[in-house]
Design a protein around this motif. Structure first.
Motif, PDB file in Angstrom:
ATOM      1  N   LYS A 139      -1.921   6.408  -0.458  1.00  0.00           N
ATOM      2  CA  LYS A 139      -3.379   6.360  -0.466  1.00  0.00           C
ATOM      3  C   LYS A 139      -3.831   5.022   0.090  1.00  0.00           C
ATOM      4  O   LYS A 139      -3.700   3.984  -0.548  1.00  0.00           O
ATOM      5  N   ARG A 140      -4.372   5.027   1.310  1.00  0.00           N
ATOM      6  CA  ARG A 140      -4.776   3.802   1.974  1.00  0.00           C
ATOM      7  C   ARG A 140      -5.900   3.115   1.181  1.00  0.00           C
ATOM      8  O   ARG A 140      -6.854   3.760   0.749  1.00  0.00           O
TER       9      ARG A 140
ATOM     10  N   LYS B 144       0.823  -1.199   0.000  1.00  0.00           N
ATOM     11  CA  LYS B 144       0.000   0.000   0.000  1.00  0.00           C
ATOM     12  C   LYS B 144       0.861   1.254   0.000  1.00  0.00           C
ATOM     13  O   LYS B 144       1.833   1.356   0.730  1.00  0.00           O
TER      14      LYS B 144
ATOM     15  N   LEU C 189      -5.748   1.710  -1.777  1.00  0.00           N
ATOM     16  CA  LEU C 189      -5.583   1.694  -3.231  1.00  0.00           C
ATOM     17  C   LEU C 189      -5.005   0.343  -3.660  1.00  0.00           C
ATOM     18  O   LEU C 189      -4.008  -0.112  -3.108  1.00  0.00           O
TER      19      LEU C 189
ATOM     20  N   ALA D 195       0.216   8.047  -7.804  1.00  0.00           N
ATOM     21  CA  ALA D 195      -0.033   6.878  -6.965  1.00  0.00           C
ATOM     22  C   ALA D 195      -0.466   5.678  -7.810  1.00  0.00           C
ATOM     23  O   ALA D 195      -0.131   4.529  -7.498  1.00  0.00           O
TER      24      ALA D 195
ATOM     25  N   ALA E  67      -7.174   9.731  -5.348  1.00  0.00           N
ATOM     26  CA  ALA E  67      -5.732   9.527  -5.217  1.00  0.00           C
ATOM     27  C   ALA E  67      -5.003  10.416  -6.215  1.00  0.00           C
ATOM     28  O   ALA E  67      -5.617  11.034  -7.094  1.00  0.00           O
ATOM     29  N   SER E  68      -3.700  10.486  -6.083  1.00  0.00           N
ATOM     30  CA  SER E  68      -2.904  11.231  -7.050  1.00  0.00           C
ATOM     31  C   SER E  68      -2.627  10.355  -8.269  1.00  0.00           C
ATOM     32  O   SER E  68      -2.611   9.130  -8.168  1.00  0.00           O
TER      33      SER E  68
ATOM     34  N   ALA F 134      -7.629   8.371 -11.232  1.00  0.00           N
ATOM     35  CA  ALA F 134      -7.077   8.795  -9.938  1.00  0.00           C
ATOM     36  C   ALA F 134      -8.062   9.707  -9.210  1.00  0.00           C
ATOM     37  O   ALA F 134      -8.263   9.583  -7.993  1.00  0.00           O
TER      38      ALA F 134
END
Length: 253
Positions: free
Chosen positions: A28-29, A25, A31, A67, A63-64, A58
């Motif tokens: 971003k938790r 992980k 993902l 990521a 999220a980014s 994203a």
């Protein structure tokens, strides 16, 4: 001169095959690769494959963009995984289905059902070359199992799988095009039979004229639709393809 070693699978593909450990992980938790693919499919279902981008997915996941690159290196990789998830695993053969012909018919019909749920995937099934993803290869494996009782060699079995799956994709390609612009498609088809009658007058295109005169295109006209609406183009084409396989098997003795 030594040949170069084969190019390795993309990391994301090795991951879905279990050949590589899934990424830990990131910032971003929650993902995950599966989550990224699922979100991408949702975008494609709602807005079309053109709307899918790394940044858009994203955003959907909160999220980014960077990521996502921990899990999939390119958009092409992502699309390949989307198609595999969209088609899903093959449906097991029911107990009452026996024989290669009934098996292939089931295989084709179930593939059509699966792809019908995600029409954006139809044109992409073969876009990345030979199948390499888990579900696509599972479909091929099932087809080869269905044909295992025949005397076809392995190359011929693969050719039959291409013939039948191509029949499925060809029909669904037309369906997908019609659904992209349903109002325009309905308008174009509403008077197609009448249009053909006009352009085939005076001896032009005689074979087509004979088909028009026989009413082959009447079901496309709004005024005459319904008279031949029970005709199933897909079922007809599939059965004729299977007739060809049966005839070839008979020739081989």
């Amino acid at each position: 001169m030594e040949s170069e070693p084969p190019a390795p699978f993309p990391a994301s593909l090795e991951t879905v095959w279990g050949l590589r450990e899934r990424p830990h992980k990131g910032p971003k938790r929650g993902l995950t690769l599966d989550g990224i693919v699922t979100a991408s499919i949702a975008v494609a279902d709602a807005e079309g494959i053109e709307a899918v981008s790394m940044s858009r997915v994203a955003k959907e996941l909160g999220a980014s963009t960077m990521a996502l690159y921990r899990y999939v290196a390119t958009k092409d990789e992502l699309v390949m995984l989307m198609v595999d998830a969209a088609i899903g695993p093959p449906v097991p053969l029911p107990p009452h289905v026996s024989g290669w012909r009934a098996g292939l018919e089931h295989w084709a019909v179930m593939m059509r059902v699966a792809l019908s749920r995600h029409l954006w995937a139809v044109s992409l099934v073969a876009a990345h070359g030979p199948p390499v993803t888990p579900n696509q290869l599972a479909w091929l494996d099932q087809c080869l199992q269905v044909l295992s009782e025949t005397r076809l060699d392995h190359g011929e079995k693969i050719a039959v799988s291409l013939l039948v799956s191509g029949q499925v994709r060809s029909e669904l390609t037309i369906v997908a095009l019609l659904r992209q612009d349903p109002a325009g498609a309905e308008l174009r088809m509403a008077g197609y039979g009448k249009f053909l009658r006009r352009v085939t007058e005076g001896g032009r295109l005689p074979a087509l004229r004979a088909a028009v005169a026989d009413g082959a295109f009447d079901d496309m006209d709004a005024e005459t639709a319904g008279e031949s609406a029970d005709f199933d183009d897909f079922a007809f084409g599939l059965q004729r393809a299977l007739d060809g396989v049966a005839a070839y098997l008979e020739e081989q003795g």
